[in-house]
Every structure is written in C-alpha cells, then in structure tokens.
Design a protein around this motif. Structure first.
Motif, PDB file in Angstrom:
ATOM      1  N   SER A 157     -40.644  39.383-101.836  1.00  0.00           N
ATOM      2  CA  SER A 157     -40.460  39.887-103.200  1.00  0.00           C
ATOM      3  C   SER A 157     -41.150  41.225-103.457  1.00  0.00           C
ATOM      4  O   SER A 157     -40.821  41.922-104.419  1.00  0.00           O
ATOM      5  N   LYS A 200     -42.200  45.547-111.624  1.00  0.00           N
ATOM      6  CA  LYS A 200     -41.182  44.863-112.408  1.00  0.00           C
ATOM      7  C   LYS A 200     -41.857  43.851-113.328  1.00  0.00           C
ATOM      8  O   LYS A 200     -42.995  43.423-113.074  1.00  0.00           O
ATOM      9  N   SER A 201     -41.127  43.425-114.346  1.00  0.00           N
ATOM     10  CA  SER A 201     -41.700  42.457-115.272  1.00  0.00           C
ATOM     11  C   SER A 201     -42.095  41.163-114.553  1.00  0.00           C
ATOM     12  O   SER A 201     -43.078  40.514-114.924  1.00  0.00           O
ATOM     13  N   GLU A 202     -41.353  40.817-113.513  1.00  0.00           N
ATOM     14  CA  GLU A 202     -41.671  39.587-112.771  1.00  0.00           C
ATOM     15  C   GLU A 202     -42.926  39.703-111.912  1.00  0.00           C
ATOM     16  O   GLU A 202     -43.358  38.717-111.316  1.00  0.00           O
ATOM     17  N   ASP A 203     -43.506  40.895-111.846  1.00  0.00           N
ATOM     18  CA  ASP A 203     -44.785  41.051-111.150  1.00  0.00           C
ATOM     19  C   ASP A 203     -45.965  40.697-112.062  1.00  0.00           C
ATOM     20  O   ASP A 203     -47.109  40.680-111.608  1.00  0.00           O
TER      21      ASP A 203
END
Length: 124
Positions: free
Chosen positions: A63, A87-90
């Motif tokens: 990822s 990214k926001s998912e980080d």
C-alpha cells in the motif's frame, strides 16, 4: 534497555509529504530490524516499512510502495520514514519498532521495543 523516541508527524493535505523520525538508544543496533507500523481507528496495527540496520535492506507494504521510503542514519542512531503522495487512507497513528532476531518482519509480535506513536492526519 532500548528506547525509541519518535518525532515529526501532524496534519497534511492529500498529496503532501511528511517525514517521521525515530531516535534509538540503549545499545548498538547491529543485527536489529527497525520498522514502522500504523494503526487507524478501529483497525489492527499494520506493517508499513522495515529496514535491516546492518545491511540497509528494506521492505514495504504494498500500500505504500513507491510513495514511502525508510532509511537510517547510523551516526545518529535514527530511522526515518519519508512519506510522499499522502492519501486520506494513510491517516493513522504511526509507531516505530525494533528488535533483533526478527523472522517475520511484518508481524507486530516480533517486536519488543516500540516508540510512543505519532498521529498522522491526511486531509482530503
């Protein structure tokens, strides 16, 4: 006794960059693996990146591959995590970890020593 003290982190916009540092003390780290993990709310702690202290060989989670880079400074006994194209998912709390004799670098159970954790928030 190994101590890991983290610094860096904070809030960044998506696409931005941050660098985390993990200063290690207590012994020489030849033979150690130094790693970064992260834990998002409601999720298990997951492997991000790792580096063999002696050889400098690195490993990454799929990822973050191509976006994050782990490195170490032998003179400063410090490990870094350079994070680009965030990214926001980080978004998560990031932890550094260390131990020797690590067989499964991605397994949290392999590590006895942990930093205090640092919040990274990526806003979209």
């Amino acid at each position: 006794q190994v101590q890991l003290v983290q610094s860096g982190g904070g809030v960044v916009q998506a696409g931005g960059s941050l660098r985390l540092s993990c200063a290690a003390s207590g012994r020489t780290f030849s033979g150690y693996v130094m790693a970064w993990f992260r834990q998002a709310p409601g999720k298990e702690r997951e492997f991000v990146a790792g580096i063999w202290w002696s050889s400098g060989i690195t490993f990454y989670a799929d990822s973050v591959k191509g976006r994050f880079s782990i490195s170490r400074d032998n003179a400063k006994n410090t490990v870094y995590l350079q994070m680009n194209s965030l990214k926001s998912e980080d978004t998560a709390v990031y932890y550094c970890a260390a131990d020797r004799g690590v067989a499964q670098i991605r397994d949290t159970q392999e590590y006895d020593y942990w930093g205090q954790g640092t919040q990274i928030t990526v806003s979209s």
